[in-house]
Design a protein around this motif. Structure first.
Motif, PDB file in Angstrom:
ATOM      1  N   PRO A  63      -1.854  -9.544   0.322  1.00 20.19           N
ATOM      2  CA  PRO A  63      -2.586 -10.037   1.489  1.00 20.19           C
ATOM      3  C   PRO A  63      -3.998 -10.459   1.056  1.00 20.19           C
ATOM      4  O   PRO A  63      -4.544  -9.894   0.104  1.00 20.19           O
ATOM      5  N   PRO A  64      -4.585 -11.423   1.748  1.00 12.24           N
ATOM      6  CA  PRO A  64      -5.942 -11.833   1.395  1.00 12.24           C
ATOM      7  C   PRO A  64      -6.907 -10.654   1.504  1.00 12.24           C
ATOM      8  O   PRO A  64      -6.694  -9.731   2.306  1.00 12.24           O
ATOM      9  N   GLU A  65      -7.964 -10.694   0.712  1.00 11.09           N
ATOM     10  CA  GLU A  65      -8.927  -9.598   0.681  1.00 11.09           C
ATOM     11  C   GLU A  65      -9.524  -9.321   2.063  1.00 11.09           C
ATOM     12  O   GLU A  65      -9.795  -8.189   2.417  1.00 11.09           O
ATOM     13  N   TYR A  70      -4.151  -3.506   8.044  1.00  7.48           N
ATOM     14  CA  TYR A  70      -3.719  -2.516   7.062  1.00  7.48           C
ATOM     15  C   TYR A  70      -2.367  -2.919   6.502  1.00  7.48           C
ATOM     16  O   TYR A  70      -1.523  -3.418   7.238  1.00  7.48           O
ATOM     17  N   TRP A  71      -2.164  -2.698   5.203  1.00 10.69           N
ATOM     18  CA  TRP A  71      -0.865  -2.962   4.608  1.00 10.69           C
ATOM     19  C   TRP A  71      -0.468  -1.784   3.723  1.00 10.69           C
ATOM     20  O   TRP A  71      -1.302  -1.048   3.233  1.00 10.69           O
TER      21      TRP A  71
END
Length: 88
Positions: A63-65, A70-71
């Motif tokens: 995921p992009p910064e 949340y991931w």
């Protein structure tokens, strides 16, 4: 193996909850989706038929910064880093 981000909405979507985003390692996007679906179904105790993959938030890479969500990291390297795989 490549890194993929897979976002899955389960039955929690009917209660207004956000979908879950999983980061997995796989050879291709189909394998990544299958791996994330299986993990989501088991960890959330949901039936596969109740799960939907969000195609706009499923892609190769992390995921992009600044993604602002949340991931969950299911890559082997993440387990190795904290010893969660049972090996020391």
């Amino acid at each position: 193996m490549k890194t993929f981000t897979v976002t899955i909405a389960g039955t929690e979507r009917f209660d207004g909850e956000a979908p879950y985003t999983w980061v997995v390692e796989a050879t291709d996007v189909t394998s990544a989706m299958n791996k994330a679906l299986a993990h989501h179904a088991l960890s959330q105790e949901q039936c596969l038929c109740d799960l939907e993959i969000d195609p706009l938030h499923t892609f190769e890479g992390l995921p992009p910064e600044n993604c602002e969500y949340y991931w969950n990291d299911l890559r082997l390297a993440a387990f190795d880093a904290d010893g969660a795989d049972g090996r020391d």
